[in-house]
Design an enzyme around this catalytic site. Structure first.
Site, short mmCIF file in Angstrom:
data_model
loop_
_atom_site.label_atom_id
_atom_site.label_comp_id
_atom_site.label_asym_id
_atom_site.label_seq_id
_atom_site.Cartn_x
_atom_site.Cartn_y
_atom_site.Cartn_z
N HIS A 130 0.82 -1.21 0.00
CA HIS A 130 0.00 0.00 0.00
C HIS A 130 0.85 1.26 0.00
O HIS A 130 0.61 2.19 -0.78
CB HIS A 130 -0.93 -0.01 1.22
CG HIS A 130 -1.73 1.25 1.36
ND1 HIS A 130 -1.31 2.31 2.16
CD2 HIS A 130 -2.87 1.66 0.77
CE1 HIS A 130 -2.19 3.28 2.07
NE2 HIS A 130 -3.15 2.92 1.24
N CYS A 176 34.04 3.75 -24.69
CA CYS A 176 33.20 3.57 -23.50
C CYS A 176 33.86 4.14 -22.26
O CYS A 176 33.38 3.91 -21.14
CB CYS A 176 32.88 2.09 -23.30
SG CYS A 176 34.34 1.03 -23.10
#
Length: 784
Positions: free
Chosen positions: A415, A745
């Site tokens: 919840h 990279c």
């Protein structure tokens, strides 16, 4: 049956105004999806007309309306008193003779069909007149293991009263709904005996990022109510939809929850009871791989039928061994998001007071309010951080005030997590002891911007927040790829414009998801008792130590490859240095003491060695599983730190011995170009590999002869040095002449925009950047 009662199998989505969305959806699935293998338990629903007739007795509806017209719902104490009065009025009002008779007749039909021993779930399904799309999920009551006609009638009565729960009254006012137009339908449905097995929730997308190609499953032992409430930290699974549709292995990730408690049928007159899970249950997954994939198939079937992302509750019957769907409703948060991405970044870290599961990627700060009971809700002021054990719908009025939410219990579908997403608030759930470790009244920062683990820091720490409107990205002059080390962030990062992953570091995955030296697992029986004691709980759910290592590697690699498919994903085999491997659990027994690990036993020389042969085999096995069993052939591999041609040949041979042959099934093998010898002998290395990915960090330090980890010479480290640029140009030119892959990279292009522009001018094929610099660099290069 009558205008008071309708069997579920006679309902469909055209009946939302009559029986509410929940009951209409159950009927829709029974009527349309049973033939496709989706099992939904039967039952009946009372109608909105029956409810309105009930309230019209003795003018009760008018009395309620006049009372609510005078109510200020932001006065929580008056709200609680007024809601309690209205609910008691409803409970004191008897059913009409016609409604009583309709319930008795419908219940007799269920007993004739299912037998006397079956128990029932009685749930609410609210509907708003002229507002068929209104959502009232979680606002009213549910009653489980209800036995016998009288008990069913009492539960229906309680459900009717629950339309005026405090939270439901406040929700309607805040949403602008007229109380008089809202009615209630009670659904009576056969209970599935998950008290003897497991239950949970399924979403047909990732609840954090909205990534649409994954099914997200949570589950725990016993009835599913504890998972829905967030009272238990459940197991979690991700399943890749395209692989499942293609008949391939499809489970991307498995995360073992603590599953401390479970809800079962009660004893001594109680309908249900909560008790502890035993240790053996907690250390294994609540469902097996076949059940995970079956649930995912059902979820995909339901999503396809409704044509939108869905939020589904499931239950495994411990008697007949079958999986059932007990609820399905539209997912209401991620499916509404547009093309704006938000980025939060903590400027500095501080003292960690608690940690748990991060919900979303936000950061929030405020005064901590440790709340032990809903009766203390008036202590929470706007901007405070709510700290509590767990929440339920009664807490929503104060959750709306909070700048952050922290709970001891709960998982990603509890919840607190659901409401935090709806409110756009940082939340960390499942912390275990946050109410004890976070001081009440002290300033704290709730950070969900660091991966799946969320942290609560002492003090109000500075952070950055920005919004990026993606829209249509202009074409860039090169491929724009991404460096991703953490599979937990993959779904989130995939929302950033990209053309694949240019560098996925396997060592990050090993460090974060495994944390154990591979040889300590290969030689588990030889480990000291203390090491075994630390390893045992981590591997318990996977059968044996080696299976655990390969499975976690496979899951991490598969998550990256699936998330960015069909774009290429280049995974670099592990590039730990010996000192870093030694820091893994059990690693100190296997690693040498090196004076300079940066240029020591790492990369290709390690893979080719006898000492690391079996460990490298496990990495190859994981890559092979992802490509061959899951069909993710967009996965490519990269070899780091290749000093010589002989090392290169030795590694390729070792890969072939482990079932990874370059070129077979389209496998590309890329080499890191990060040593001067790689650029100087570029043509010779390119005879063996499918291209280069330039590692500018190591290339710079080895070219300039400096230690990039030393602060004494750090000022001289610059990828734009003419000597470094000369090596970069040599590598680029060689790859272009051979029509082979050439990318970079390293950190350089992320840190230096002018270097990125120079690389484009030289003909680099791709830039692989850190996620936080992707959009800005893309736009700058597109303009240039």
């Amino acid at each position: 049956m009558t205008h008071h009662i309708i069997p579920l199998e006679q309902l469909g989505m055209g009946d939302v105004e009559t029986v509410g969305g929940k009951n209409a959806s159950l009927g829709e699935m029974i009527r349309n999806l049973a033939g496709l293998g989706v099992r939904v338990p039967g039952g009946f629903a009372t109608t909105a007309l029956a409810y309105r007739e009930f309230l019209a007795q003795s003018g009760l509806d008018q009395r309620i309306g006049e009372t609510l017209d005078r109510l200020d719902v932001d006065d929580v104490n008056t709200l609680a008193r007024t809601g309690g009065e209205i609910r008691q009025w409803i409970l004191d009002t008897p059913f009409s003779a016609a409604l009583n008779q309709a319930i008795e007749t419908a219940f007799a039909g269920l007993v004739a069909n299912y037998g006397e021993e079956v128990s029932w779930a009685v749930r609410s399904s609210a509907t708003a007149e002229d507002l068929p799309d209104a959502s009232f999920a979680g606002q009213q009551e549910t009653f489980l293991n209800v036995r016998g006609l009288d008990a069913v009638k009492r539960a229906i009565h309680e459900v009717f009263a629950s339309l005026y729960n405090d939270r439901a009254i406040a929700y309607r006012v805040h949403q602008g709904f007229d109380h008089r137009k809202v009615a209630l339908s009670a659904g009576v449905q056969k209970m599935i005996r998950s008290d003897r097995a497991a239950a949970g929730v399924v979403f047909t997308l990732d609840t954090e990022s909205g990534f649409p190609d994954a099914v997200f499953i949570t589950g725990s032992y016993g009835l599913g109510e504890l998972v829905v409430q967030g009272a238990v930290n459940p197991d979690e699974f991700f399943v890749y939809k395209p692989a499942l549709a293609a008949g391939k292995a499809a489970i991307l990730r498995r995360t073992l929850g603590t599953k401390a408690i479970k809800m079962t049928y009660g004893e001594g007159g109680r309908a249900v009871q909560t008790g502890p899970c035993d240790e053996a249950e907690r250390l294994r997954f609540c469902i097996d791989d076949a059940q995970i994939e079956e649930l995912a198939r059902h979820a995909m079937t339901i999503e396809q039928h409704y044509g939108r992302p869905m939020d589904i509750e499931w239950a495994l019957d411990g008697i007949d061994g079958r999986l059932y769907i007990v609820q399905a409703r539209p997912e209401t948060v991620q499916s509404r998001k547009g093309s704006v991405i938000e980025r939060y970044e903590l400027a500095q870290r501080g003292e960690v007071l608690a940690e748990g599961r991060a919900i979303g990627q936000r950061i929030g700060s405020g005064t901590a309010r440790v709340i032990h009971s809903i009766r203390e809700m008036d202590r929470v002021q706007p901007g405070d951080v709510l700290i509590t054990d767990m929440t339920d719908p009664d807490w929503e009025p104060i959750m709306k005030r909070a700048s952050g939410i922290v709970t001891n219990r709960g998982g990603r579908t509890c919840h607190a997590a659901i409401i935090a997403r709806e409110l756009g608030v940082a939340a960390v759930v499942g912390c275990g002891d946050a109410t004890e470790t976070i001081p009440d009244g002290e300033a704290v920062t709730v950070s969900c911007a660091e991966g799946e683990t969320g942290y609560i820091y002492r003090g109000a720490l500075p952070y950055k927040h920005r919004q990026v409107e993606l829209g249509q990205m202009p074409p860039a002059p090169v491929k724009m790829m991404m460096n991703v080390g953490n599979p937990e962030r993959a779904f989130d990062f995939a929302a950033i414009p990209n053309q694949g992953i240019g560098l996925a570091r396997l060592e990050f995955l090993i460090s974060n998801s495994i944390g154990i030296h591979p040889k300590a697992l290969l030689e588990y029986d030889r480990q000291p008792d203390e090491i075994k004691r630390q390893i045992a709980p981590r591997i318990a759910a996977y059968g044996d130590p080696v299976a655990f290592y390969v499975a976690k590697l496979t899951e991490g690699i598969a998550t990256l490859a699936a998330t960015f498919a069909p774009n290429p994903v280049i995974v670099r085999f592990s590039d730990f240095k010996s000192n870093e491997y030694a820091n893994l659990l059990g690693g100190s027994r296997y690693e040498p003491q090196e004076e300079n690990p940066m240029i020591g036993f790492r990369g290709a020389s390690r893979y080719a060695s006898v000492e690391f042969r079996e460990s490298f085999r496990l990495e190859c096995e994981a890559v092979k599983r992802v490509r061959d069993e899951m069909g993710l052939t967009n996965l490519e591999v990269m070899i780091p730190f290749v000093r010589t041609l002989d090392e290169a040949r030795a590694v390729l041979l070792r890969m072939e011995e482990n079932g990874l042959r370059r070129g077979e099934n389209g496998l590309r093998v890329i080499m890191m170009c990060e040593i001067p010898s790689n650029a100087l002998l570029a043509d010779e290395f390119l005879d063996l590999f499918d291209g280069f990915s330039i590692g500018s960090n190591d290339l710079t330090q080895l070219c300039l002869g400096l230690d990039r980890d030393s602060a004494l010479v750090a000022a001289a480290f610059d990828e734009r040095n003419p000597a470094v640029k000369k090596l970069l140009k040599m590598a680029i030119d060689a790859c272009r002449a051979r029509n082979k892959y050439i990318g970079i990279c390293g950190q350089g292009p992320s840190d230096h925009p002018d270097l990125a522009e120079w690389l484009v001018q030289q003909g680099i094929g791709s830039l692989s950047l850190n996620p936080d610099s992707m959009v800005d660099t893309w736009l700058r290069l597109a303009e240039g």
